[in-house]
Design an enzyme around this catalytic site. Structure first.
Site, PDB file in Angstrom:
ATOM      1  N   ARG A  58       0.845  -1.204   0.000  1.00  0.00           N
ATOM      2  CA  ARG A  58       0.000   0.000   0.000  1.00  0.00           C
ATOM      3  C   ARG A  58       0.873   1.244   0.000  1.00  0.00           C
ATOM      4  O   ARG A  58       0.507   2.288  -0.523  1.00  0.00           O
ATOM      5  CB  ARG A  58      -0.970   0.012   1.198  1.00  0.00           C
ATOM      6  CG  ARG A  58      -1.783   1.299   1.276  1.00  0.00           C
ATOM      7  CD  ARG A  58      -3.058   1.176   2.128  1.00  0.00           C
ATOM      8  NE  ARG A  58      -2.837   0.471   3.373  1.00  0.00           N
ATOM      9  CZ  ARG A  58      -2.156   0.960   4.422  1.00  0.00           C
ATOM     10  NH1 ARG A  58      -1.634   2.170   4.377  1.00  0.00           N
ATOM     11  NH2 ARG A  58      -2.004   0.236   5.503  1.00  0.00           N
ATOM     12  N   TYR A 111     -15.812  15.620 -16.008  1.00  0.00           N
ATOM     13  CA  TYR A 111     -16.118  14.187 -15.961  1.00  0.00           C
ATOM     14  C   TYR A 111     -17.119  13.953 -14.812  1.00  0.00           C
ATOM     15  O   TYR A 111     -16.982  14.545 -13.731  1.00  0.00           O
ATOM     16  CB  TYR A 111     -14.817  13.418 -15.716  1.00  0.00           C
ATOM     17  CG  TYR A 111     -15.044  11.940 -15.588  1.00  0.00           C
ATOM     18  CD1 TYR A 111     -15.331  11.170 -16.703  1.00  0.00           C
ATOM     19  CD2 TYR A 111     -14.992  11.315 -14.345  1.00  0.00           C
ATOM     20  CE1 TYR A 111     -15.567   9.812 -16.577  1.00  0.00           C
ATOM     21  CE2 TYR A 111     -15.219   9.961 -14.219  1.00  0.00           C
ATOM     22  CZ  TYR A 111     -15.509   9.217 -15.348  1.00  0.00           C
ATOM     23  OH  TYR A 111     -15.739   7.867 -15.223  1.00  0.00           O
ATOM     24  N   ASP A 183      -6.912  17.714 -15.695  1.00  0.00           N
ATOM     25  CA  ASP A 183      -7.217  16.320 -16.047  1.00  0.00           C
ATOM     26  C   ASP A 183      -6.840  16.156 -17.520  1.00  0.00           C
ATOM     27  O   ASP A 183      -7.506  16.691 -18.412  1.00  0.00           O
ATOM     28  CB  ASP A 183      -8.705  16.037 -15.808  1.00  0.00           C
ATOM     29  CG  ASP A 183      -9.068  14.574 -16.093  1.00  0.00           C
ATOM     30  OD1 ASP A 183      -8.420  13.952 -16.960  1.00  0.00           O
ATOM     31  OD2 ASP A 183     -10.016  14.062 -15.458  1.00  0.00           O
ATOM     32  N   LYS A 208      -7.725   4.822 -19.563  1.00  0.00           N
ATOM     33  CA  LYS A 208      -7.991   5.269 -20.925  1.00  0.00           C
ATOM     34  C   LYS A 208      -6.729   5.109 -21.786  1.00  0.00           C
ATOM     35  O   LYS A 208      -6.226   4.009 -21.910  1.00  0.00           O
ATOM     36  CB  LYS A 208      -8.527   6.703 -20.886  1.00  0.00           C
ATOM     37  CG  LYS A 208      -9.610   6.938 -19.813  1.00  0.00           C
ATOM     38  CD  LYS A 208     -10.909   6.171 -20.049  1.00  0.00           C
ATOM     39  CE  LYS A 208     -11.839   6.165 -18.848  1.00  0.00           C
ATOM     40  NZ  LYS A 208     -12.124   7.445 -18.223  1.00  0.00           N
TER      41      LYS A 208
END
Ligand SMILES: *Cc1c(COP(=O)(O)O)cnc(C)c1O
Length: 393
Positions: A58, A111, A183, A208
């Site tokens: 983590r 978004y 973004d 993406k």
């Protein structure tokens, strides 16, 4: 022969990393949640930074770290931090910068997940957002308050492919001691490197174009040292970690991003030009078209192409869009983007579903609007599929 009992052999046999004088050509997947220490004092050495060593995945794992190194290199930044999704990355980026009472100025065409974060989640922590039209610089400046910390914009917006003037926005932000967050998902690092234009942070849904094969959910933040240090601490505590396996897939996707983006862009430009002259198409949104009001901004913000995303409006509203979408044969209806295959989606029924038709028609998202994620197939096959579908109108 291993004299230990069956249960012991099952646990321990074949568990050591093989020694090899040769290196694997491709870094392996370190599918380990934790790392072992050879002796007790090594713990102190690692925690104090005297010895480099992984501890717990983590916090850090070699796979995500290699991905971070690659994306930092693509965008020429100090570094990057990868997360388990684009939204995980965005959430961490905000939590690393704001506290209760702070304010964000964001573009009104965000978004959907980001909009929900800003509109619904952050106010619970006393962080409010003003949503304004980022094409109107006066509106952006007017929305800035004494407690504003971040200007938040997308390089290429969804679904109308408006290009943001990042260099100018960076000047506005810095003259007021604000951070400019970008973004950069729709552009990809090939087309735009926001930090080079003055932005403080570049964000990707690596789901993406970075990955590019529709088989991973991942996100990444690309920034400067100070920010990355804070984001690392926040990310480790909140925990939206990227798995080593998914990091490996994204890194493999990145190996071909140069070629893929080149073809995505070339195909999209040709499809946009084809659609623009089609009698059943009333409008095409693509920043590479000479007719686009965003061509000039795109020319000073993007390099190497205008992206693989476009949208267009057909005659006949919802019925027209339905006829075209349902008639496509190779091109599938998929509510995401940036894979190698050409896909379409319907913003009115997906990203902009919650907004009443009359309202979204005002800013150009009517029911006849179809968004295309242009793939890397041969352009003639893509055009032929749209040709036969449009012929049904
Ligand atoms: C998909 C997307 C996101 C969210 O990313 P996930 O990987 O789905 O969490 C954020 N911004 C943009 C522009 C996107 O397209």
């Amino acid at each position: 022969m291993d004299q230990r009992s069956f249960a012991t052999r099952a646990v321990h046999a074949g568990s050591k990393v093989p020694q090899s004088s040769t290196q694997p050509k491709v870094p392996p997947i370190y599918a380990a949640s934790v790392f072992s220490f050879s002796h007790l004092d090594l713990i102190d050495e690692v925690y104090q930074g005297e010895s480099s060593g992984y501890v717990y995945s983590r916090i850090a794992n070699p796979g995500p770290n290699l991905l971070e190194e690659a994306v930092a290199s693509l965008e020429q930044s100090d570094g990057a931090i990868a997360y388990g999704s684009g939204m995980g990355a965005i959430a961490v980026s905000i939590l690393a910068e704001v506290k209760s009472g702070d304010h964000i100025v964001a573009t009104q065409v965000l978004y959907g997940g980001t909009y929900s974060l800003f509109h619904t989640e952050l106010p619970k922590f006393g962080v409010n957002t003003s949503f304004v039209d980022f094409n109107n610089l006066d509106a952006v400046v007017a929305a800035i308050q004494p407690n504003t910390k971040i200007l938040y914009v997308e390089t290429i917006s969804n679904p109308l492919m408006e290009v943001a003037d990042l260099a100018t926005l960076a000047e506005v932000a810095h003259s007021r001691d604000l951070k400019l967050y970008v973004d950069n998902t729709f552009a990809s690092p090939l087309l735009c490197q926001p930090l080079q234009l003055g932005a403080d942070l570049s964000i990707h849904s690596a789901t993406k174009y970075l990955n590019g094969h529709s088989d991973v959910t991942a996100g990444i933040l690309v920034g400067r040292h100070d920010f990355l240090k804070r984001a690392a601490a926040v990310g480790t505590t909140y925990g939206p970690t990227l798995s080593p396996f998914d990091a490996w897939l994204v890194l493999r996707g990145i190996r071909t991003i140069g070629l893929r983006m080149e073809r995505h862009c070339a195909n999209a430009l040709e499809l946009a030009r084809y659609l623009e002259q089609h009698p059943k198409v009333t409008l095409v949104h693509y920043p590479g078209l000479e007719s686009s009001p965003f061509k000039a901004i795109a020319d000073r913000t993007l390099t190497g192409g205008y992206g693989g995303m476009l949208s267009f409006e057909v005659v006949g509203g919802l019925d027209g869009a339905r006829t075209v979408i349902d008639s496509l044969k190779m091109v599938e209806l998929v509510p995401s983007l940036a894979g190698v295959a050409t896909t379409v989606s319907h913003p009115g029924k997906t990203s902009h579903r919650a907004i009443p038709l009359a309202e979204r028609e005002k800013f150009g998202v009517g029911d006849g609007l179809i968004r295309v994620s242009v793939g890397i197939e041969a352009i003639d096959d893509i055009k032929a599929d749209f040709e036969q579908a449009l012929a049904k109108l």
